[in-house]
Design a protein around this motif. Sequence first.
Motif, PDB file in Angstrom:
ATOM      1  N   LEU A  37       3.081   1.618 -12.542  1.00  0.00           N
ATOM      2  CA  LEU A  37       3.455   1.084 -11.236  1.00  0.00           C
ATOM      3  C   LEU A  37       3.730  -0.408 -11.285  1.00  0.00           C
ATOM      4  N   HIS A  38       3.208  -1.089 -12.333  1.00  0.00           N
ATOM      5  CA  HIS A  38       3.418  -2.525 -12.473  1.00  0.00           C
ATOM      6  C   HIS A  38       3.666  -2.845 -13.943  1.00  0.00           C
ATOM      7  N   LYS A  83      -3.590  -7.113  -6.972  1.00  0.00           N
ATOM      8  CA  LYS A  83      -2.943  -5.802  -7.043  1.00  0.00           C
ATOM      9  C   LYS A  83      -1.737  -5.809  -7.982  1.00  0.00           C
ATOM     10  N   GLN A 125       0.826  -1.206   0.000  1.00  0.00           N
ATOM     11  CA  GLN A 125       0.000   0.000   0.000  1.00  0.00           C
ATOM     12  C   GLN A 125       0.862   1.258   0.000  1.00  0.00           C
ATOM     13  N   GLU A 133       2.220   2.034  -3.430  1.00  0.00           N
ATOM     14  CA  GLU A 133       1.186   2.592  -4.305  1.00  0.00           C
ATOM     15  C   GLU A 133       0.882   4.041  -3.937  1.00  0.00           C
TER      16      GLU A 133
END
Length: 716
Positions: free
Chosen positions: A636-637, A295, A248, A251
């Motif tokens: 982010l990924h 996620k 978390q 992110e």
Amino acid sequence: MKSFKYVLLSCLLLGFAELLKAQSINWTEVEPGIWKGVIGKPEEFDLLKAAGVQPYHTGLQQMPKASFPLAKDEVTAHVQDGKTYLRFPLEKKEQLFGFGLNFQTVFQRGKVLTLHVDNYAGKDNGRTHAPTPFYVSSNGYGVFINSARYINVYAGTAIRRDSKIAPDVKDRNLDKTWSSHPYSDGVEMLVPAGGVEIYVFAGPTTLDAVRRYNLLNGGGCLPPRWGLGFTQRMQRLTDAQGVATEAQAFEEKGYPLDFIGLEPGWQSKSYPCTFEWDKTRFPDPKGLVHDMLRKNIRLNLWTNPYVSPEAPVYKSILPYSGSHTVWNGIVPDISMPGARKIFFGELEKGKIDIGISGYKMDEVDGGDNYLWPDVAVFPSGHDAEQMRQTYGLMMQRYTSEIYHNRNQRTFGLVRASNGGGASFPYVIYNDYYDHRDFITALVNSGFAGVLWTPEVRSSKTAEEWLRRFQSNVFSPMAMINAWASGTKPWSFAEVAEQVKTMANLRMQMMPYWYSEFAKYHFEGIPPFRAMYLEDGFSNTEAKSENKKLNLEENPYEEAVTKEVKDQYMAGEYLLVAPMFAGQTSRKVILPKGKWYDFYTGKYAGNGEVINVTPGMDKIPVYVKDGGIIPMMPVMLHAPKAGQRIDIEVKYYGEQPGTYALYDDDGETYDYEKGNYTFRKIMVSKVNGKIKGTISPVPKGKPDNVGKVTFKAMTEL
């Protein structure tokens, strides 16, 4: 009586001469440009059998044809007292590279080594995490000794009395040129076995010899896309809530993250290991794994192979274990099918089968005071030395097979490898932490057929933290290993934004990194490699330029003559020159041809030594003339299978450029069935404006590329 003594002495001398006489080696061309020679009776268990890989024939067939690169009569061998003695010719101006993952030296001529799997202890003596018995010459050939033994190497140090080019005899009393290390015209090795297989690789270039070696071993590994993202390894006793909180935080703060590594605390007990989840820290492993996958974050598990008496598999695997323990844990003989079924079955059950993405395999390298000793015996009949040389190799092989059988790619970490391991999707790491030596290891990894990460753990200052992070971003695995320190990318607030910029750059460059790893697999080209494998980087060319210009001195000639171990090539077009804590400027050696600044497109130089002062924010990186770097938006990924991503093609310099952009689903092994594409990007300048094209996607092939735009990187 005198005549009898004379006859006896003559017989002894003749017998001795016969022992020294080389036995004939039968050479067979087993692949284009690769010859195998057999001397004596090779052992049944060797490196290639332990690795179990098959040559990538298609890639080898595309290599240029070549003849045997050495004088066959000068490659000699003989077997005596159960040992094999090998000798290879060495010319006066040859330099040697390789002999494993070395941390302080790139030039290996003049070294005496014992190639022995071990944890690195700060000295290049052959004892290292990957003591690959493979070397290449600046003359454009390579040699591999296929033996799972500790091999003694005399790399141009030993001088035979019958040497073809004997050194001059000098008087130390009066001759100032006398040397304690006179010229040697051979590379000699002692293999403690009654026979061995020898492989010789033709060029014509040194890089070609390296490529043939990698392709013989199945081609380099092709990680999943997410493996080239960013990974954070947790503090060793982190629990499930700590994992969720960490994900978390990444992110919320906008730092990319693709997989999280769990250290020893995920197991109920470690050192030795139980291989079962600790129920207090991880009450619902499956739920945690699936929550993270939703996620787009994978989990990777630390382990070592030493089985605790309290492990569920202890009793069943006990009959398949060695005579000695490590940290009071038994050592499974994983060369035996029975042991493998139990041990790797345990790594799959409740871990891989619930979605664990891979493993970090610790403590398979060495430490003589705690690893099994050489007097240990194993039920397979393979002795302790052979097991020491191959254990890390086999751990990679059999975990990889689990994922391969599931048609699911993995990317993990390991402490030991050896010859034959190029295709395994693992990156080597260790407990050593010298930043400069980490870069030298990255330079040498391309000669050893392995991948290496200059991981980041902790730092004394913000400057050191940023400098280490910058290097790590331009490496096979971008990783913070916080198992002891608990550090985060933002741990040093004063450089947190610079660190984020570098992490984002890693993600933007994923199309480039992924394409370069594809070339490692299909063409055998190491994605990270020494300058000595780059066209235009040689002392010969420097001298030629010197002569042409009629100069007596040339700084470039002097620079490339010395050992270059603090800069390297990253992929087809990039030259990376890391900065270290305390440095404000550094010298960079640019090979022949025009080079441009990666960030600005500004012209940097051509076949010369430049001095750069990049500031804290940047690691010096340069691009060849005509260089093409495909980049994607910050994410982010890593992109998921089937997710279309826009590409911006950055073009440098003036010369027309081409690039092979690789595409597949990014996660499975379907590329082995031909389900992939290499799309050709072409860029040129016409009347000062650039023109760019990309070839269409063949029908039925993967197409994960969205809009393609072109940008000329020109001097501001």
